[in-house]
Design a protein around this motif. Structure first.
Motif, mmCIF file in Angstrom:
data_model
loop_
_atom_site.group_PDB
_atom_site.id
_atom_site.type_symbol
_atom_site.label_atom_id
_atom_site.label_comp_id
_atom_site.label_asym_id
_atom_site.label_seq_id
_atom_site.Cartn_x
_atom_site.Cartn_y
_atom_site.Cartn_z
ATOM 1 N N GLY A 188 34.936 33.969 34.866
ATOM 2 C CA GLY A 188 36.292 34.026 35.386
ATOM 3 C C GLY A 188 36.600 35.377 35.996
ATOM 4 N N LEU A 189 36.227 36.455 35.294
ATOM 5 C CA LEU A 189 36.442 37.806 35.804
ATOM 6 C C LEU A 189 35.709 38.017 37.121
ATOM 7 C CD1 LEU A 189 37.284 40.789 35.666
ATOM 8 C CD2 LEU A 189 35.309 41.168 34.147
ATOM 9 N N SER A 190 34.453 37.601 37.178
ATOM 10 C CA SER A 190 33.653 37.787 38.384
ATOM 11 C C SER A 190 34.314 37.127 39.587
ATOM 12 C CB SER A 190 32.245 37.218 38.170
ATOM 13 O OG SER A 190 31.461 37.342 39.341
ATOM 14 N N HIS A 191 34.803 35.902 39.408
ATOM 15 C CA HIS A 191 35.443 35.194 40.519
ATOM 16 C C HIS A 191 36.804 35.786 40.864
ATOM 17 C CE1 HIS A 191 32.931 31.697 41.674
ATOM 18 N NE2 HIS A 191 32.321 32.016 40.546
ATOM 19 N N ALA A 192 37.544 36.221 39.855
ATOM 20 C CA ALA A 192 38.843 36.847 40.133
ATOM 21 C C ALA A 192 38.665 38.095 41.000
ATOM 22 C CB ALA A 192 39.549 37.201 38.825
ATOM 23 N N LEU A 193 37.609 38.863 40.725
ATOM 24 C CA LEU A 193 37.326 40.054 41.521
ATOM 25 C C LEU A 193 36.884 39.672 42.933
ATOM 26 C CD1 LEU A 193 35.448 42.097 38.781
ATOM 27 C CD2 LEU A 193 37.696 42.644 39.736
ATOM 28 N N GLN A 194 35.982 38.693 43.018
ATOM 29 C CA GLN A 194 35.492 38.263 44.333
ATOM 30 C C GLN A 194 36.614 37.715 45.203
ATOM 31 O OE1 GLN A 194 32.262 35.446 43.794
ATOM 32 N NE2 GLN A 194 31.293 36.744 42.245
ATOM 33 N N ASP A 195 37.554 37.027 44.576
ATOM 34 C CA ASP A 195 38.642 36.381 45.322
ATOM 35 C C ASP A 195 39.826 37.307 45.583
ATOM 36 O OD1 ASP A 195 37.070 34.131 45.229
ATOM 37 O OD2 ASP A 195 38.157 33.209 43.553
ATOM 38 N N GLY A 196 39.721 38.561 45.160
ATOM 39 C CA GLY A 196 40.780 39.521 45.405
ATOM 40 C C GLY A 196 42.055 39.260 44.628
ATOM 41 N N LYS A 197 41.944 38.610 43.467
ATOM 42 C CA LYS A 197 43.129 38.297 42.677
ATOM 43 C C LYS A 197 43.574 39.462 41.798
ATOM 44 C CE LYS A 197 42.423 33.292 42.383
ATOM 45 N NZ LYS A 197 42.295 32.132 41.450
ATOM 46 N N ILE A 198 42.723 40.492 41.682
ATOM 47 C CA ILE A 198 43.032 41.642 40.827
ATOM 48 C C ILE A 198 43.028 42.893 41.686
ATOM 49 C CG2 ILE A 198 42.237 43.042 38.896
ATOM 50 C CD1 ILE A 198 41.009 40.494 37.702
ATOM 51 N N LYS A 199 44.024 43.750 41.487
ATOM 52 C CA LYS A 199 44.111 45.001 42.245
ATOM 53 C C LYS A 199 44.288 46.181 41.294
ATOM 54 C CE LYS A 199 49.073 44.431 43.171
ATOM 55 N NZ LYS A 199 49.232 43.262 42.294
ATOM 56 N N ASP A 200 44.146 47.366 41.834
ATOM 57 C CA ASP A 200 44.268 48.591 41.049
ATOM 58 C C ASP A 200 45.624 48.635 40.348
ATOM 59 O OD1 ASP A 200 43.897 51.092 40.005
ATOM 60 O OD2 ASP A 200 43.871 52.151 41.904
ATOM 61 N N GLY A 201 45.601 48.923 39.038
ATOM 62 C CA GLY A 201 46.823 49.025 38.249
ATOM 63 C C GLY A 201 47.284 47.735 37.612
ATOM 64 N N ASN A 210 47.753 44.601 35.159
ATOM 65 C CA ASN A 210 47.623 44.273 33.743
ATOM 66 C C ASN A 210 47.071 42.854 33.635
ATOM 67 O OD1 ASN A 210 48.974 46.676 32.605
ATOM 68 N ND2 ASN A 210 50.770 45.849 33.647
ATOM 69 N N VAL A 211 45.923 42.714 32.984
ATOM 70 C CA VAL A 211 45.248 41.420 32.890
ATOM 71 C C VAL A 211 44.996 41.094 31.421
ATOM 72 C CG1 VAL A 211 43.177 40.108 33.512
ATOM 73 C CG2 VAL A 211 44.166 41.727 35.145
ATOM 74 N N VAL A 212 45.298 39.870 31.034
ATOM 75 C CA VAL A 212 45.010 39.398 29.680
ATOM 76 C C VAL A 212 43.783 38.498 29.718
ATOM 77 C CG1 VAL A 212 45.805 37.925 27.789
ATOM 78 C CG2 VAL A 212 47.373 39.565 28.825
ATOM 79 N N PHE A 213 42.841 38.763 28.834
ATOM 80 C CA PHE A 213 41.690 37.895 28.602
ATOM 81 C C PHE A 213 41.949 37.151 27.293
ATOM 82 C CE2 PHE A 213 40.180 41.142 31.362
ATOM 83 C CZ PHE A 213 39.039 40.691 32.009
ATOM 84 N N ILE A 214 41.786 35.826 27.291
ATOM 85 C CA ILE A 214 42.048 35.075 26.061
ATOM 86 C C ILE A 214 41.165 33.836 25.999
ATOM 87 C CG2 ILE A 214 43.997 33.779 27.062
ATOM 88 C CD1 ILE A 214 45.338 34.169 24.214
ATOM 89 N N SER A 215 40.622 33.573 24.823
ATOM 90 C CA SER A 215 39.736 32.424 24.654
ATOM 91 C C SER A 215 39.893 31.867 23.244
ATOM 92 C CB SER A 215 38.282 32.826 24.902
ATOM 93 O OG SER A 215 37.446 31.690 24.944
ATOM 94 N N ALA A 216 39.314 30.697 23.037
ATOM 95 C CA ALA A 216 39.363 30.042 21.726
ATOM 96 C C ALA A 216 37.968 29.583 21.346
ATOM 97 C CB ALA A 216 40.320 28.852 21.752
ATOM 98 N N ILE A 239 52.560 40.882 33.555
ATOM 99 C CA ILE A 239 51.149 40.499 33.406
ATOM 100 C C ILE A 239 50.728 39.904 34.744
ATOM 101 C CG2 ILE A 239 49.513 38.987 32.233
ATOM 102 C CD1 ILE A 239 51.248 39.245 29.745
ATOM 103 N N ASP A 240 49.805 40.559 35.398
ATOM 104 C CA ASP A 240 49.466 40.210 36.781
ATOM 105 C C ASP A 240 48.451 39.082 36.886
ATOM 106 O OD1 ASP A 240 50.949 42.445 38.217
ATOM 107 O OD2 ASP A 240 49.710 43.582 36.800
ATOM 108 N N HIS A 241 47.620 38.912 35.851
ATOM 109 C CA HIS A 241 46.595 37.877 35.905
ATOM 110 C C HIS A 241 46.170 37.546 34.473
ATOM 111 C CE1 HIS A 241 43.861 35.568 38.477
ATOM 112 N NE2 HIS A 241 42.931 35.752 37.561
ATOM 113 N N ILE A 242 45.811 36.283 34.252
ATOM 114 C CA ILE A 242 45.317 35.876 32.935
ATOM 115 C C ILE A 242 43.981 35.175 33.123
ATOM 116 C CG2 ILE A 242 45.765 34.585 30.815
ATOM 117 C CD1 ILE A 242 48.739 34.636 31.518
ATOM 118 N N ILE A 243 42.976 35.651 32.400
ATOM 119 C CA ILE A 243 41.669 34.994 32.413
ATOM 120 C C ILE A 243 41.536 34.245 31.097
ATOM 121 C CG2 ILE A 243 39.177 35.327 32.485
ATOM 122 C CD1 ILE A 243 39.661 37.682 34.336
ATOM 123 N N PHE A 244 41.779 32.943 31.177
ATOM 124 C CA PHE A 244 41.737 32.068 30.016
ATOM 125 C C PHE A 244 40.308 31.599 29.726
ATOM 126 C CE2 PHE A 244 46.053 31.349 31.665
ATOM 127 C CZ PHE A 244 46.826 31.328 30.517
#
Length: 340
Positions: free
Chosen positions: A300-313, A315-321, A253-258
């Motif tokens: 969170g997703l918008s900033h992760a993309l802007q900051d280059g934390k996510i790349k092609d391929g 696996n990212v988990v999105f999770i909230s409560a 799992i390459d990144h988690i957006i909590f």
């Protein structure tokens, strides 16, 4: 083998201009005899934005939606479905999605409805809409969310006032046929109604919202203290299930957006998963915008993309409560669509 994938092809966010710093909030609570500095440090708060007069859940959502359409390089008439996810809508009738469609002039969007899953709303909506798009073979859907919490805050309430912020967010979902599997892969949910009184809005219930025998504070947001320290482990159960079911080890799992509610909960979740407290593995923006409920994973997703934390391929988990409480999550595999 051909796969019918549903991916996020456009992202848009909006926050008002009215910024409140911690200094402003701390001074506000000192005047009512409360020290909130340790609480806000625990949550990870520095700044938040409140809507200006005239701004509503509709206006904020429309701005975010226009930005998402621009990001996806789409015209409004290409959208076939609009879902509005919020627990602070501007109207009960008509559906706010219809009003957003009117403002955007999405003349071909004939499936329009609202969804309320509290703070898990956008994650739940993405999961539901991706399944519907695949079944109906729709090409494009627009998911819009707004949080307009400030009118519901009692100003002596440290949970809502100052910890939250107003905002809008939107994503475009696109169905793509491909030999490769990407986009929304799988989802997992959990609920436990034992804490149904943890937060209520209006606290009086809708049936008594106009009952002037009740104090105004009772007709706004209310909550009962709950020790929510069990949340990281509950998140971990869902994350482990998603990974195992899809043949992934946790390290894959390459990144988690909590949820952006608490930086403490995020760090505890990572520790319990046996992952490093490495900012490359997660995104937290609750310090910049306050907690923005439904919209927070999209910020969170918008900033992760802007900051280059996510790349092609990746696996990212999105999770909230969400209140009550409920947990929603999904596993997503990125292709190049958003990585511009």
């Amino acid at each position: 083998m051909q796969h019918s994938n549903v991916r996020i092809s456009g992202v848009g966010t909006y926050h008002p201009q009215n910024k409140l710093t911690n200094e402003v909030i701390f001074e506000h609570f000192r005047k009512v005899g409360k020290d909130v500095e340790s609480l806000y440090k625990h949550l990870g708060r520095e700044e938040r934005y409140y809507a200006d007069p005239g701004e509503t859940a509709i206006t904020m959502g429309v701005i975010a939606a226009k930005r998402a359409l621009e990001d996806a390089n789409l015209s409004p008439d290409q959208i076939q479905m609009i879902v509005f996810a919020s627990d602070t809508p501007e109207y009960l009738i008509p559906t706010n999605a219809l009003l957003i469609s009117r403002e955007l002039e999405t003349k071909n969007a004939h499936i329009v409805y609202d969804l309320n899953a509290n703070c898990t709303g956008m994650i739940t909506a993405i999961d539901q809409v991706y399944r519907y798009m695949d079944h109906k073979k729709l090409r494009y859907a627009l998911l819009v969310s707004s949080v307009h919490i400030s009118p519901w805050c009692n100003e002596d309430d440290e949970l809502y006032y100052g910890a939250w912020g107003d905002s809008g967010a939107a994503v475009v979902l696109e169905r793509v046929e491909s030999d490769e599997r990407f986009g929304v892969i799988d989802s997992e949910f959990f609920s436990d109604s034992s804490y149904y009184r943890m937060t209520t809005m209006p606290d009086s219930g809708m049936a008594r919202i106009h009952d002037e025998s009740l104090p105004l504070a009772k007709r706004k947001g209310g909550w009962e203290p709950v020790d929510f320290d069990f949340l990281p482990e509950k998140w971990n159960i869902l994350i482990r299930e998603l990974a195992q079911r899809n043949g992934l080890e946790l390290k894959q799992i390459d990144h988690i957006i909590f949820s952006q509610f608490s930086i403490y909960a995020i760090k505890e979740a990572l520790k319990n998963l046996g992952l490093e407290d490495d900012p490359r593995l997660y995104t937290f923006v609750g310090n910049k915008y306050g907690y923005t409920g439904h919209t927070s994973p999209i910020f969170g997703l918008s900033h992760a993309l802007q900051d280059g934390k996510i790349k092609d391929g990746d696996n990212v988990v999105f999770i909230s409560a969400g209140a009550g409480y409920i947990i929603s999550s999904f596993l997503y595999k990125f292709d190049g669509a958003l990585l511009k």
